[in-house]
Structure formats: C-alpha cells, structure tokens
Design an enzyme around this catalytic site. Sequence first.
Site, PDB file in Angstrom:
ATOM      1  N   LYS A   9       0.840  -1.195   0.000  1.00 18.47           N
ATOM      2  CA  LYS A   9       0.000   0.000   0.000  1.00 18.47           C
ATOM      3  C   LYS A   9       0.877   1.246   0.000  1.00 18.47           C
ATOM      4  CE  LYS A   9      -0.740   0.520   4.940  1.00 18.47           C
ATOM      5  NZ  LYS A   9      -1.722   0.695   5.978  1.00 18.47           N
ATOM      6  N   HIS A  10       0.411   2.315  -0.288  1.00 20.49           N
ATOM      7  CA  HIS A  10      -0.848   2.866  -0.749  1.00 20.49           C
ATOM      8  C   HIS A  10      -0.680   3.264  -2.214  1.00 20.49           C
ATOM      9  CE1 HIS A  10      -1.185   3.842   3.641  1.00 20.49           C
ATOM     10  NE2 HIS A  10      -2.482   3.644   3.432  1.00 20.49           N
ATOM     11  N   HIS A  21      -7.516  10.292   6.359  1.00 17.99           N
ATOM     12  CA  HIS A  21      -8.537   9.947   7.350  1.00 17.99           C
ATOM     13  C   HIS A  21      -9.394  11.167   7.677  1.00 17.99           C
ATOM     14  CE1 HIS A  21      -5.684   6.629   8.092  1.00 17.99           C
ATOM     15  NE2 HIS A  21      -6.785   5.958   8.409  1.00 17.99           N
ATOM     16  N   ASP A  92      -8.706   1.354   0.645  1.00 18.19           N
ATOM     17  CA  ASP A  92      -8.516   1.713   2.040  1.00 18.19           C
ATOM     18  C   ASP A  92      -9.934   1.893   2.595  1.00 18.19           C
ATOM     19  OD1 ASP A  92      -7.252   2.418   4.397  1.00 18.19           O
ATOM     20  OD2 ASP A  92      -5.937   3.893   3.472  1.00 18.19           O
TER      21      ASP A  92
END
Length: 163
Positions: A9-10, A21, A92
């Site tokens: 990831k990412h 987030h 995600d």
Amino acid sequence: EDNILSVIKHFPGYGDNVDTHTGIAVDNRAYEVFENSDFLPFKSGIEAGAPAILVNHNIVNCMDSNFPASLSKKVHDILRNELEFSGIIMTDDLAMDAVKGYVENGEAAVQAVLAGNDMIITSDFVTQRNEVLESVKSGKISEELINKAVRRILACKYAYHII
C-alpha cells in the site's frame, strides 16, 4: 501458517500528502515522478508475487483529477494494464473523510467496485454490503465483474492454502 497475507500500500504512491482519514489529499506531481519513484516498490512487489495491493484515497491529478485513486477506473487501469498486476486490488477504508465528497448517495462501495476493486474495506460494512447487493440486483454492477473479483480472491486463497 496463520493464514495472514500482506498487502502493498498505498497505490499509486503517497508522496508527502496529508492524512486522508481527516480530509482530501491532492497530489499534483507529474506522472513521470510516479514512474520513476512511487511505482518502483509496487513493480518490485508485483514481480515478487505480491498477492494484494491497497489503493489510497488521494486525488492524483496526472491520473484522474475527478476521483480519489480508490474510486478511479483510470488508476485501476494503470495498475492492471501498465504495471500488469493480476492479484487482488482493495480499497482503504471507504468511511474515511477523503471519500465522502466523491460518492453519490453514499454509494462508496458501489463506486469502488465499478472502479475495479476486488475487496472493500469499510467500517460501515452493513450499509455498503447492502448497496453493492442492490446494485448487482439492479444491473448497475454486473455479476461478471463480481465473479472476476471472486475468482481472484479464491485463486489467492488457494495459492496460499487458505481454503
């Protein structure tokens, strides 16, 4: 031996972006920067047989200025076609703030499936699951798209002796 797999990831790379987030991250770097730096660990992982890649929620303007990478068919096409990744692609957490402004009627999982994700991570499982099921029933998501994802997931589980 514990039936745990790792994920790279990412994708397509994070650079020095802010935390998705709590908000949206916009990446204005040129595509060549990704080719010459960010893609390198993904290419190495793919060549080494990595089973799964997690896609981030960054808006990567050189790839798709309209959607976060996790909801972008263009970004998924790069991963499948240019980097030749045939394993599992996953999002995600779709409940993160970076996604909320880019989904219609809260259908984050539906848009994620249509973009090319095989697996969905969400802390709103029940709602997202129901939206995907309804979209399959209505024909918005084809059963063949779901079947391709399921085949990739089952092939991975079989390869790693999880089933």
